[in-house]
Design a protein around this motif. Sequence first.
Motif, mmCIF file in Angstrom:
data_model
loop_
_atom_site.group_PDB
_atom_site.id
_atom_site.type_symbol
_atom_site.label_atom_id
_atom_site.label_comp_id
_atom_site.label_asym_id
_atom_site.label_seq_id
_atom_site.Cartn_x
_atom_site.Cartn_y
_atom_site.Cartn_z
ATOM 1 N N THR A 1 91.873 35.368 118.418
ATOM 2 C CA THR A 1 91.973 34.205 117.459
ATOM 3 C C THR A 1 90.887 33.819 116.648
ATOM 4 N N TYR A 2 89.755 33.940 117.302
ATOM 5 C CA TYR A 2 88.451 33.563 116.652
ATOM 6 C C TYR A 2 88.249 34.432 115.386
ATOM 7 N N THR A 3 88.337 35.785 115.553
ATOM 8 C CA THR A 3 88.117 36.570 114.266
ATOM 9 C C THR A 3 88.690 36.476 113.334
ATOM 10 N N ASN A 4 90.258 36.196 113.503
ATOM 11 C CA ASN A 4 91.206 36.155 112.559
ATOM 12 C C ASN A 4 91.172 34.963 111.817
ATOM 13 N N THR A 5 90.729 33.937 112.539
ATOM 14 C CA THR A 5 91.031 32.474 112.053
ATOM 15 C C THR A 5 89.680 32.431 111.021
ATOM 16 N N VAL A 6 88.277 32.931 111.522
ATOM 17 C CA VAL A 6 87.360 32.857 110.634
ATOM 18 C C VAL A 6 87.400 33.567 109.478
ATOM 19 N N ALA A 7 88.194 34.869 109.462
ATOM 20 C CA ALA A 7 88.338 35.579 108.169
ATOM 21 C C ALA A 7 89.448 34.900 107.572
ATOM 22 N N ALA A 8 90.237 34.333 108.103
ATOM 23 C CA ALA A 8 91.328 33.684 107.154
ATOM 24 C C ALA A 8 90.749 32.158 106.642
ATOM 25 N N ILE A 9 90.106 31.793 107.065
ATOM 26 C CA ILE A 9 89.375 30.320 106.540
ATOM 27 C C ILE A 9 88.372 30.852 105.261
ATOM 28 N N GLN A 10 87.668 31.828 105.510
ATOM 29 C CA GLN A 10 86.764 32.382 104.693
ATOM 30 C C GLN A 10 87.581 32.770 103.460
ATOM 31 N N LEU B 1 93.788 24.820 105.952
ATOM 32 C CA LEU B 1 94.290 25.103 107.031
ATOM 33 C C LEU B 1 95.841 25.666 106.848
ATOM 34 N N PRO B 2 96.495 25.390 105.879
ATOM 35 C CA PRO B 2 97.628 26.056 105.607
ATOM 36 C C PRO B 2 97.518 27.472 105.067
ATOM 37 N N ALA B 3 96.621 27.451 104.180
ATOM 38 C CA ALA B 3 96.189 28.882 103.360
ATOM 39 C C ALA B 3 95.758 29.705 104.416
ATOM 40 N N ALA B 4 95.172 29.331 105.674
ATOM 41 C CA ALA B 4 94.606 30.279 106.652
ATOM 42 C C ALA B 4 95.516 30.525 107.917
ATOM 43 N N SER B 5 96.579 29.777 107.680
ATOM 44 C CA SER B 5 97.699 29.814 108.710
ATOM 45 C C SER B 5 98.221 31.233 109.124
ATOM 46 N N PRO B 6 98.492 32.035 108.290
ATOM 47 C CA PRO B 6 98.969 33.461 108.531
ATOM 48 C C PRO B 6 97.923 34.301 109.324
ATOM 49 N N GLY B 7 96.859 34.346 108.715
ATOM 50 C CA GLY B 7 95.711 34.920 109.714
ATOM 51 C C GLY B 7 95.583 34.431 111.173
#
Length: 266
Positions: free
Chosen positions: A148-157, A183-189
């Motif tokens: 969760t941490y890795t995917n969320t950081v990558a999605a936000i960045q 947050l909406p743009a990063a939600s898939p990751g």
Amino acid sequence: MASSSTTDHSTTKKPSKIKAVIKGLTIPVILLVLCEILVRQGVIEPYLLPAPSSLWQSFLELSEGELWQHIWTSTWRVFLGFFIGSGLALIFALFVGLNKQAEAFLEPSFSAIKSIPSLAWIPLLLLWLGIDESSKITLIAIGAFFPTYTNTVAAIQGVDRKLIEVAQVYRLKYFRQIREIILPAASPGTLTGLRNSLSLAWMFMIAAELIAATQGIGYLLSDGRETSRPDIVIIAIILLAVLGKISDSIMKYIEQYLLRWRDVVK
């Protein structure tokens, strides 16, 4: 006309689902039949691999005992550890993904901890927390944290900078940009990371229960090995596969529901 087209679409969708189910069951059924034949013909000894037909009787015997308690114990351990680990991961991921200074301080440590195998944590957790539930939940939470941490950081960045520039043009405040753009743009990751975390939580649960447990599916695996009962071991493995598939399907449904806006965009 609209109702008829909707009906046609639903009727064509059902056969495709049935075909998909049949295709998915083909290989397991072939393997089961092949295994049954090889054991019945004496090619494989039953004490090494029992015939699939005999597993049903073993399952019934286990279900009359504490099988359902084992399933319940493992399930609540997995989901509690998953919620704790992924919840903390989301907090740290937001902090790191939105703050370069936080990334500089935390990312090297998290990257190092992520590479530690699950079994390496067990002796330390047993020393710190003992053999009760806290050590098992902590180990599962560690396993659920990093996907969760890795995917969320990558999605936000990885959010398109043009979206942020548009938000700045409209003079959206910082926290509103986070809530309505990032947050909406990063939600898939993020949802992909949560789904992977749940799968990994099941794996870490087995590691925890194999070492120190008196209940759970991992305990069934260990008990089957110690009593030379391959039927119990195989039943435990099948239970893990079924429970893992059910939980993954639930997460997949939640992911599709929360990301239904993508179909509208398309």
